[in-house]
Motif scaffolding. Structure first.
Motif, PDB file in Angstrom:
ATOM      1  N   SER A 290      -9.287  -1.238   5.930  1.00 28.94           N
ATOM      2  CA  SER A 290      -8.376  -1.136   4.788  1.00 28.94           C
ATOM      3  C   SER A 290      -7.745   0.251   4.722  1.00 28.94           C
ATOM      4  N   ILE A 291      -6.625   0.326   4.011  1.00 27.55           N
ATOM      5  CA  ILE A 291      -6.021   1.621   3.695  1.00 27.55           C
ATOM      6  C   ILE A 291      -5.689   1.640   2.207  1.00 27.55           C
ATOM      7  N   GLU A 292      -5.741   2.815   1.622  1.00 23.32           N
ATOM      8  CA  GLU A 292      -5.386   3.010   0.225  1.00 23.32           C
ATOM      9  C   GLU A 292      -4.197   3.963   0.156  1.00 23.32           C
ATOM     10  N   ILE A 293      -3.175   3.570  -0.583  1.00 25.87           N
ATOM     11  CA  ILE A 293      -1.971   4.388  -0.730  1.00 25.87           C
ATOM     12  C   ILE A 293      -1.845   4.797  -2.187  1.00 25.87           C
ATOM     13  N   LYS A 307      -4.435  -0.883  -2.564  1.00 24.50           N
ATOM     14  CA  LYS A 307      -5.324  -1.027  -1.420  1.00 24.50           C
ATOM     15  C   LYS A 307      -4.950  -2.297  -0.673  1.00 24.50           C
ATOM     16  N   ILE A 308      -4.778  -2.199   0.645  1.00 22.67           N
ATOM     17  CA  ILE A 308      -4.423  -3.371   1.438  1.00 22.67           C
ATOM     18  C   ILE A 308      -5.305  -3.440   2.683  1.00 22.67           C
ATOM     19  N   GLU A 309      -5.561  -4.672   3.111  1.00 22.27           N
ATOM     20  CA  GLU A 309      -6.372  -4.874   4.303  1.00 22.27           C
ATOM     21  C   GLU A 309      -5.538  -4.628   5.554  1.00 22.27           C
ATOM     22  N   CYS A 310      -6.215  -4.172   6.583  1.00 27.30           N
ATOM     23  CA  CYS A 310      -5.505  -3.871   7.825  1.00 27.30           C
ATOM     24  C   CYS A 310      -6.499  -3.819   8.978  1.00 27.30           C
TER      25      CYS A 310
END
Length: 373
Positions: A290-293, A307-310
């Protein structure tokens, strides 16, 4: 000069080259089209002294050849109001021409062709090559936004055309971001290059129509000539040595993020609504899976987080970017999945299409990070 031509065909030709007519010029003659009639071919030229556009228009009949300079704004406005029909244009005095159509006529002034500056092309030893028209337009469109506005280093204010034996690369950079577009559809017998200012590059892109297959290019140390069907464009080149862009492309960034391009772009756009409008800073926190922007503007007490999965394979890190720069790069790529490669929060990130999309999107982006808390 006396000839008959279709009003629609004449207007179409004039509109194609009118982009080179200056709104106001220190040399008033440049506010005119130069008409040069020989046989049944009318060659029309427009220029602002930096960019020259020339096109050929086939007329219905010619009774008298000649060369005159005609006010651009007046003749375009007149032709726009006429339905498609034959128009007779003839010189009626030492200073005026008459445009006659089925139900009326108009008298316009003209100026001696001798007053129009001579447009010089390339030298005899100019480099010559061919570029597929659609790839040239695509390459300009995918790089021009990254060109700089730098008064100290004017060679950064354009697109660098780097021709080689097996491919051609178009490069633009403003020192914060660097974009490369590579295509095998343009090749040169020997390695050569030139820098085209972004203003004529934008004009060139606009005159490349879908019915044109190839653009012929001839250039020397100071001038380039593009031949696009019946239209020719002549412009000055930026003189200077472009930086060795290949040396700054990261080769060993081992932390790799693979993510849907549209998902990342839309997330960045949403979160950046709450970033400081003076800095446009956003922070991206990378973790496996995941990444958080995040973004915030302490002055207005606003913040955003998503937060989106990646697919991320690498060390955990937090890295900052200018949101508008990252959005521009992502928006000007056409791949479905994008790969971002990182080394650490202080070194440039490499942005490329995934291996599955590499054949359809030959764009490489480099983005410098910013320090974040």
């Amino acid at each position: 000069m006396k000839f008959i031509v279709s009003s629609t065909e004449l207007l179409k030709g004039l509109m194609e080259i009118s982009k080179a007519i200056p709104a106001k010029s220190a040399l008033p003659i440049l506010e005119n089209f130069l008409f040069d009639l020989t046989g049944n071919i009318l060659v029309v030229t427009a220029s602002d002294s930096e960019i020259t556009l020339r096109t050929e228009i086939e007329v219905d009949s010619t009774e008298a050849e000649g060369r005159i300079a005609v006010p651009a704004r007046h003749i375009i406005e007149l032709l726009k109001e006429l339905p498609d029909q034959p128009v007779r244009i003839e010189v009626t005095s030492d200073s005026s021409i008459e445009c006659r159509w089925s139900s009326g006529n108009s008298v316009l002034p003209f100026f001696p062709a001798e007053d129009y500056p001579e447009i010089k092309g390339t030298s005899e030893d100019a480099e010559k090559l061919s570029f597929k028209a659609d790839k040239l337009a695509e390459g300009i469109g995918k790089t021009i936004y990254a060109a700089a506005d730098d008064q100290i280093r004017p060679f950064m204010n354009g697109i660098f055309f780097d021709f080689d034996k097996d491919s051609t690369t178009l490069v633009a950079s403003d020192s914060h971001k660097l974009i490369c577009y590579t295509t095998p559809d343009a090749k040169a017998p020997e390695k050569c290059s030139f820098i085209l200012h972004k203003k004529p590059a934008a004009v060139l892109k606009s005159v490349i129509t879908k019915d044109v297959e190839n653009v012929e290019i001839a250039f020397d140390s100071s001038t380039v000539v593009f031949t696009i069907g019946k239209t020719t464009m002549v412009c000055r080149l930026i003189v200077g040595k472009y930086p060795k862009y290949r040396d700054v492309i990261p080769q060993n960034n081992s932390s790799i993020l693979k993510i849907d391009r549209a998902l990342l772009l839309n997330t960045v756009r949403r979160v950046s609504v709450c970033c400081n409008k003076g800095t446009n800073h956003i922070k991206i926190s990378l973790k496996p899976g995941s990444i958080e922007i995040t973004a915030q503007d302490l002055g207005f007490s606003i913040a955003a987080y998503e937060k989106i999965e990646c697919d991320y394979n690498g060390d955990e890190m937090a890295i900052g970017f200018k949101s508008n720069f990252l959005s521009e790069i992502l928006a000007n790529m056409s791949c479905e999945t994008v790969v971002m490669k990182f080394a650490d929060p202080r070194r440039a990130a490499l942005i490329v299409p995934s291996e599955e999309d590499a054949q359809s999107d030959n764009v490489c982006g480099i983005l410098m990070p910013i320090l974040v808390q």
